[in-house]
Design an enzyme around this catalytic site. Structure first.
Site: not given
Ligand code: HPA
Length: 268
Positions: A27, A57, A79, A81-82, A109, A207-208, A231, A243
């Site tokens: 990301s 993406h 992903h 989650y998609e 990320a 998440m990847s 973050n 996001h």
């Molecule tokens: N949590 C999960 N996935 C993420 C995060 C997060 O804080 N930041 C970027 N991808």
């Protein structure tokens, strides 16, 4: 077979390009290929690929050469989650292995689980914790590709980690090292889940990456993982997660990230 069709199609479109390295962009890192000269193939043209549905993406494979190496870049990944299956998520790794790639650089990320990491930091993944509740190797094993019960004690190549540190030192980049925990998403974690992940021994959460790393390890590929800390994870500070914040930090840090990856590839 789908994968053989895709291999032949890509060979034809790239004049028989044999990639050494597959670079998977996470990301906010999608602008990596801007200004580079190479061949772009949209995912929509590749048998077995699905469209990328996530903002930031791009959804194309890019092939170029640099420092005597042939590099294939995935501009956007698939992903869980998609709604993709583990099979779909990891298919590109199998495809690129068939095309010749021996090394994969997985980027993402991720959220920092405490304040020892800060947004904008780059972290080498030294190990991972799979909390996705499944495994991409579940199902019939293709013994020609890898073992039924692959060892996972060295998923992230020590030699590449050393090279990455040397590259970072030369560039004056403070490159961290840590453990990546993968959840399914798409909701971010609760503060209690963040505490749990920290206790488990993780440093960042995302998440990847983990499904791809498991398959690359199974295929005997060398794996390097790099997280861009986008973050603080939930509850680490008072701020809410979004996001767009993840993409923003990606943009701000992409120059540093791009230079580092180029330097690491130079040293491979
Ligand atoms: N949590 C999960 N996935 C993420 C995060 C997060 O804080 N930041 C970027 N991808």
């Amino acid at each position: 077979m789908q994968i053989e069709n895709a291999v032949n199609f890509i060979r034809e479109k790239t004049n028989g390009f044999v990639p050494d390295i597959l670079l998977v962009l996470g990301s906010g890192l999608g602008n990596y290929t801007d200004g580079l000269v190479g061949v772009t193939i949209p995912y929509s043209k590749i048998d077995g690929f699905v469209p990328s549905t996530v903002a930031g993406h791009r959804g194309a494979l890019f092939f170029y050469s640099s420092n005597n190496k042939n590099i294939a870049v995935m501009q956007g990944r698939f992903h869980f989650y998609e709604g993709n299956s583990m099979e779909t998520i990891t298919y590109p790794i199998k495809l690129l292995k068939k095309l010749g790639a021996k090394t994969v650089i997985l980027t993402n990320a991720a959220g920092a689980l405490d304040t020892t990491l800060s947004p904008g930091d780059l972290m080498l993944i030294k190990d991972h914790i799979n909390l996705m509740g499944t495994n991409p190797l579940i199902g019939k094993n293709d013994d020609a590709m890898g073992e039924r019960f692959p060892d996972m004690s060295n998923v992230y190549c020590q030699n590449l980690i050393k090279k990455a540190h040397i590259a970072a030192d030369e560039m004056g980049i403070n490159l961290k090292e840590g453990v990546y925990a993968a959840t399914t998403g798409p909701s971010y974690e609760t503060p209690s889940e963040v505490k749990m992940l920290k206790i488990m021994g993780a440093d960042v959460v995302g998440m990847s990456t983990v499904p791809e790393a498991i398959i690359a390890n199974w295929l005997n590929m060398k794996v390097l993982g790099i997280s861009l800390v986008s973050n603080y994870a939930s509850g680490v500070t008072d701020s809410k997660l979004s996001h767009s914040e993840v993409l923003e930090i990606g943009k701000e840090t992409s120059d540093k990230f791009k230079k580092l990856v180029n330097k690491i590839i130079e040293k491979m």
